[in-house]
Design an enzyme around this catalytic site. Structure first.
Site, PDB file in Angstrom:
ATOM      1  CG  ASN A  94       1.171   1.143 -30.394  1.00  0.00           C
ATOM      2  OD1 ASN A  94       1.279   1.507 -29.231  1.00  0.00           O
ATOM      3  ND2 ASN A  94       0.068   0.618 -30.876  1.00  0.00           N
ATOM      4  CB  CYS A 275       9.948   1.154 -39.457  1.00  0.00           C
ATOM      5  SG  CYS A 275      10.067   1.054 -37.675  1.00  0.00           S
ATOM      6  CE  LYS A 338      13.757  -8.762 -40.966  1.00  0.00           C
ATOM      7  NZ  LYS A 338      14.547  -7.655 -40.335  1.00  0.00           N
ATOM      8  NE  ARG A 345       4.067  -3.948 -35.689  1.00  0.00           N
ATOM      9  CZ  ARG A 345       4.737  -3.304 -34.725  1.00  0.00           C
ATOM     10  NH1 ARG A 345       4.257  -2.173 -34.243  1.00  0.00           N
ATOM     11  NH2 ARG A 345       5.871  -3.791 -34.259  1.00  0.00           N
TER      12      ARG A 345
HETATM   13  C1  UDX Z   1      13.619  -1.462 -40.308  1.00  0.00           C
HETATM   14  C2  UDX Z   1      15.038  -0.858 -40.242  1.00  0.00           C
HETATM   15  O1  UDX Z   1      15.959  -1.761 -40.878  1.00  0.00           O
HETATM   16  C3  UDX Z   1      15.427  -0.608 -38.798  1.00  0.00           C
HETATM   17  O2  UDX Z   1      16.688   0.039 -38.737  1.00  0.00           O
HETATM   18  C4  UDX Z   1      14.367   0.271 -38.148  1.00  0.00           C
HETATM   19  O3  UDX Z   1      14.654   0.488 -36.793  1.00  0.00           O
HETATM   20  C5  UDX Z   1      12.991  -0.358 -38.277  1.00  0.00           C
HETATM   21  O4  UDX Z   1      12.704  -0.606 -39.650  1.00  0.00           O
HETATM   22  P1  UDX Z   1      12.576  -3.873 -39.925  1.00  0.00           P
HETATM   23  O5  UDX Z   1      11.330  -3.280 -40.500  1.00  0.00           O
HETATM   24  O6  UDX Z   1      12.479  -4.634 -38.657  1.00  0.00           O
HETATM   25  O7  UDX Z   1      13.675  -2.740 -39.681  1.00  0.00           O
HETATM   26  O8  UDX Z   1      13.210  -4.892 -41.014  1.00  0.00           O
HETATM   27  P2  UDX Z   1      14.152  -4.723 -42.301  1.00  0.00           P
HETATM   28  O9  UDX Z   1      15.170  -5.793 -42.224  1.00  0.00           O
HETATM   29  O10 UDX Z   1      14.625  -3.355 -42.496  1.00  0.00           O
HETATM   30  O11 UDX Z   1      13.175  -5.130 -43.488  1.00  0.00           O
HETATM   31  C6  UDX Z   1      12.057  -4.347 -43.864  1.00  0.00           C
HETATM   32  C7  UDX Z   1      11.349  -4.959 -45.054  1.00  0.00           C
HETATM   33  O12 UDX Z   1      12.132  -4.835 -46.236  1.00  0.00           O
HETATM   34  C8  UDX Z   1      11.058  -6.452 -44.892  1.00  0.00           C
HETATM   35  O13 UDX Z   1       9.776  -6.730 -45.388  1.00  0.00           O
HETATM   36  C9  UDX Z   1      12.121  -7.105 -45.740  1.00  0.00           C
HETATM   37  O14 UDX Z   1      11.734  -8.364 -46.210  1.00  0.00           O
HETATM   38  C10 UDX Z   1      12.257  -6.096 -46.872  1.00  0.00           C
HETATM   39  N1  UDX Z   1      13.560  -6.151 -47.542  1.00  0.00           N
HETATM   40  C11 UDX Z   1      14.700  -5.831 -46.853  1.00  0.00           C
HETATM   41  C12 UDX Z   1      13.621  -6.515 -48.881  1.00  0.00           C
HETATM   42  O15 UDX Z   1      12.603  -6.804 -49.508  1.00  0.00           O
HETATM   43  N2  UDX Z   1      14.850  -6.547 -49.486  1.00  0.00           N
HETATM   44  C13 UDX Z   1      16.006  -6.225 -48.834  1.00  0.00           C
HETATM   45  O16 UDX Z   1      17.077  -6.264 -49.463  1.00  0.00           O
HETATM   46  C14 UDX Z   1      15.930  -5.869 -47.468  1.00  0.00           C
HETATM   47  P1  ADP Z   2       6.694  -1.094 -31.344  1.00  0.00           P
HETATM   48  O1  ADP Z   2       7.003  -1.930 -32.549  1.00  0.00           O
HETATM   49  O2  ADP Z   2       6.873   0.378 -31.613  1.00  0.00           O
HETATM   50  O3  ADP Z   2       7.381  -1.547 -30.110  1.00  0.00           O
HETATM   51  P2  ADP Z   2       4.230  -2.345 -30.384  1.00  0.00           P
HETATM   52  O4  ADP Z   2       2.825  -2.168 -30.885  1.00  0.00           O
HETATM   53  O5  ADP Z   2       4.872  -3.678 -30.511  1.00  0.00           O
HETATM   54  O6  ADP Z   2       5.097  -1.200 -31.106  1.00  0.00           O
HETATM   55  O7  ADP Z   2       4.314  -1.933 -28.844  1.00  0.00           O
HETATM   56  C1  ADP Z   2       3.802  -0.777 -28.292  1.00  0.00           C
HETATM   57  C2  ADP Z   2       3.219  -1.108 -26.909  1.00  0.00           C
HETATM   58  O8  ADP Z   2       2.867   0.126 -26.275  1.00  0.00           O
HETATM   59  C3  ADP Z   2       1.957  -1.972 -26.927  1.00  0.00           C
HETATM   60  O9  ADP Z   2       2.167  -3.142 -26.163  1.00  0.00           O
HETATM   61  C4  ADP Z   2       0.875  -1.056 -26.289  1.00  0.00           C
HETATM   62  O10 ADP Z   2      -0.036  -1.766 -25.459  1.00  0.00           O
HETATM   63  C5  ADP Z   2       1.731  -0.116 -25.451  1.00  0.00           C
HETATM   64  N1  ADP Z   2       1.070   1.154 -25.141  1.00  0.00           N
HETATM   65  C6  ADP Z   2       0.417   1.991 -25.979  1.00  0.00           C
HETATM   66  N2  ADP Z   2      -0.047   3.076 -25.315  1.00  0.00           N
HETATM   67  C7  ADP Z   2       0.329   2.932 -24.018  1.00  0.00           C
HETATM   68  C8  ADP Z   2       0.172   3.726 -22.822  1.00  0.00           C
HETATM   69  N3  ADP Z   2      -0.463   4.897 -22.859  1.00  0.00           N
HETATM   70  N4  ADP Z   2       0.681   3.262 -21.667  1.00  0.00           N
HETATM   71  C9  ADP Z   2       1.339   2.076 -21.632  1.00  0.00           C
HETATM   72  N5  ADP Z   2       1.536   1.289 -22.719  1.00  0.00           N
HETATM   73  C10 ADP Z   2       1.035   1.697 -23.889  1.00  0.00           C
END
Ligand code: UDX
Ligand code: ADP
Length: 469
Positions: A94, A275, A338, A345
């Site tokens: 992360n 993201c 969503k 997050r």
């Molecule tokens: C996003 C990108 O789509 C993905 O390509 C990237 O790798 C990670 O970030 P994610 O955050 O998983 O993916 O979900 P996404 O479907 O993009 O939705 C993001 C947020 O926007 C959600 O809260 C969703 O509810 C909201 N959203 C999306 C809207 O409010 N309206 C829309 O039309 C689309």
């Molecule tokens: P993402 O959505 O980017 O996958 P997450 O928080 O779901 O993010 O996952 C990231 C993972 O990376 C967590 O499970 C965390 O414990 C792990 N992590 C963070 N730092 C290290 C590290 N130094 N070595 C191994 N795992 C790690």
């Protein structure tokens, strides 16, 4: 560098999260000839990946994991062994927004990435390809390369950037049939080694190769553009509410213009997820760093509009409910950012719940996939102050005003209002006659997703308010 690169037969992925877990499960599923080890410092998470209840909820993921786990897919905490044995190491940890020090609130915290790079440098022997999978600020590969150059055992490394574009809730579909896979790097043989892996199931025309920096920047830019569309339609939703237009009609109308297209035009209570906000703030930080304040301000406005949309939703609730929600029970439908994910997050729900609690409303929360423990963690976190601690008063506010329900109907029983904050499909199937009968009157529904818009709840007696009409 003259080393030739044999085909990859062993992969190690550091980080068993929302990105690392599903991506590696798909690689293992599609490449039975490759041994894939997913490692994490979090032993509980690894135990869950090895159990029947995976740590993340994602449609289709269970089947993919089951097809390979125990064969060529392993989840383990034995990080050093897995790194040492691998030809290719993915960094998939992360990268949250920094909460302290220089760049706080904007820059990405690269502590975890740096720790991984140092670990790889320390335990590796021979040649390895290191792949950045986490979303990272542009030019992070440079930092990773420098750390890797200080190796204990004369190991050598190539660094690739392979940003993940999967969206949660549709991760498996996105991994199966990606619009594109982006691979940035410097050395053609290393790029080709990763291309070969994806080519097991992705048409080669969709495997795009670029230089390292373009790849890193493309990820931030893609998310910034997507988030910008949501903020743009949300901005218009406010105008629709003021003028009598309907934002869904406007979205449908503009979406038919093939230059605009229909996707990501769904107005909502605000975007969330790990993201969008993080990547835009990252972009803003980069622009400021490179002396481009106008560009920074332009993108920052996308996040400001998102904050405004969440605040506006609560303000509208309070105004509509006779200017007070104090001591009123509100059924909260949905906490995930969503549908079809248990990830919270940056979920709009967190901020809407916070602001309703500050108005002293009593919240009864239901989400089909998010645990009570997670919801309480999120609420406590959003109330923490400068010292990262929550005050006793805020803790009491949560304890005395938040309860949980095991169904949407239960959350609404005896309530003054329902707030729909996640668009879970099951919400549309609720028994609205029974819900109406159990609610105080007027029975308000505030639909932050326009999920119930077609159900004609007004005809059932509800006072229904959606977004943007
Ligand atoms: C996003 C990108 O789509 C993905 O390509 C990237 O790798 C990670 O970030 P994610 O955050 O998983 O993916 O979900 P996404 O479907 O993009 O939705 C993001 C947020 O926007 C959600 O809260 C969703 O509810 C909201 N959203 C999306 C809207 O409010 N309206 C829309 O039309 C689309
Ligand atoms: P993402 O959505 O980017 O996958 P997450 O928080 O779901 O993010 O996952 C990231 C993972 O990376 C967590 O499970 C965390 O414990 C792990 N992590 C963070 N730092 C290290 C590290 N130094 N070595 C191994 N795992 C790690």
């Amino acid at each position: 560098m003259t080393t030739t690169i044999p085909p990859v037969s062993k992969i190690c992925c550091i980080g068993a999260g929302y990105v690392g877990g599903p991506t590696m499960a798909m690689i293992a599923h599609k490449c039975p000839h490759i041994d894939v080890k997913v490692v994490d410092i979090n032993a509980d998470r690894i135990a869950q990946w090895n159990s029947d209840r995976l740590p993340i909820y994602e449609p289709g993921l269970d089947e993919i994991v089951q097809s390979s786990r125990g064969k060529n897919l392993t989840f383990t905490t034995e990080i050093d062994q897995a790194i040492r044995a691998a030809d290719m190491v993915f960094i998939s940890v992360n990268t949250p927004t920094k909460t302290f020090g220089v760049g706080a609130g904007r820059a990405a915290n690269l502590e975890f990435v740096e720790k991984c790079a140092r670990r790889i440098a320390e335990v590796s022997e021979g040649h390895k390809i290191v792949v950045e999978k986490s979303t990272l600020p542009v030019r992070t590969a440079e930092a990773v390369k420098r750390i890797l150059s200080n190796t204990a055992n004369n190991a050598s490394f190539d660094v690739l950037s392979n940003p993940e574009f999967l969206a949660e809730g549709t991760a498996i579909e996105d991994l199966l049939e990606p619009d594109r896979v982006l691979i940035g790097g410097e050395r053609p043989e290393s790029i080709e080694a990763l291309v070969e892996i994806y080519a097991n199931w992705v048409p080669r025309a969709r495997l795009l190769t670029t230089n390292l920096w373009s790849s890193e920047l493309s990820k931030l830019t893609a998310n910034a553009f997507l988030a910008q569309r949501v903020s743009s339609i949300n901005a218009i939703s406010a105008l629709c509410e003021a003028t009598g237009a309907d934002v869904d009609e406007v979205a449908a109308a503009i979406g038919t213009d093939s230059r605009i297209g229909p996707k990501f035009l769904k107005s909502s209570v605000g975007f969330g997820g790990s993201c969008f906000q993080k990547d835009i703030l990252n972009l803003v930080y980069l622009c400021q760093y490179f002396g481009l304040p106008e560009v920074a301000d332009y993108w920052e406005q996308v996040v400001r509009m998102n904050d405004y949309q969440k605040e506006r939703f609560v303000t509208r609730m309070v105004r509509t409910m006779f200017n007070t929600v104090s001591d009123k029970k509100i059924g909260i439908w949905g906490f995930a950012f969503k549908k079809d994910t248990n990830d919270t997050r940056e979920s709009a729900s967190i901020y809407v719940c916070r602001d309703l609690l500050l108005e002293k409303a009593r919240l009864c929360i239901y989400d089909p996939q998010v645990s009570e423990h997670q919801i309480l963690n999120d609420l406590e976190y959003v109330f923490t102050e400068g010292d990262n601690k929550i005050s006793e008063a805020k803790r009491e506010l949560i304890e005395q005003h938040v309860t949980f329900a095991s169904s949407a109907q239960e959350a609404s029983s005896d309530s003054h209002a329902i707030a729909v904050l996640t668009e879970w499909d099951e919400f549309a199937d609720a028994n609205f006659d029974a819900i109406y009968a159990s609610m105080k009157k007027p029975a308000f529904v505030f639909d932050g997703r326009n999920r119930l818009k077609d159900l004609d709840l007004k005809a059932k007696g509800f006072e229904y308010h959606g977004i943007g009409f």
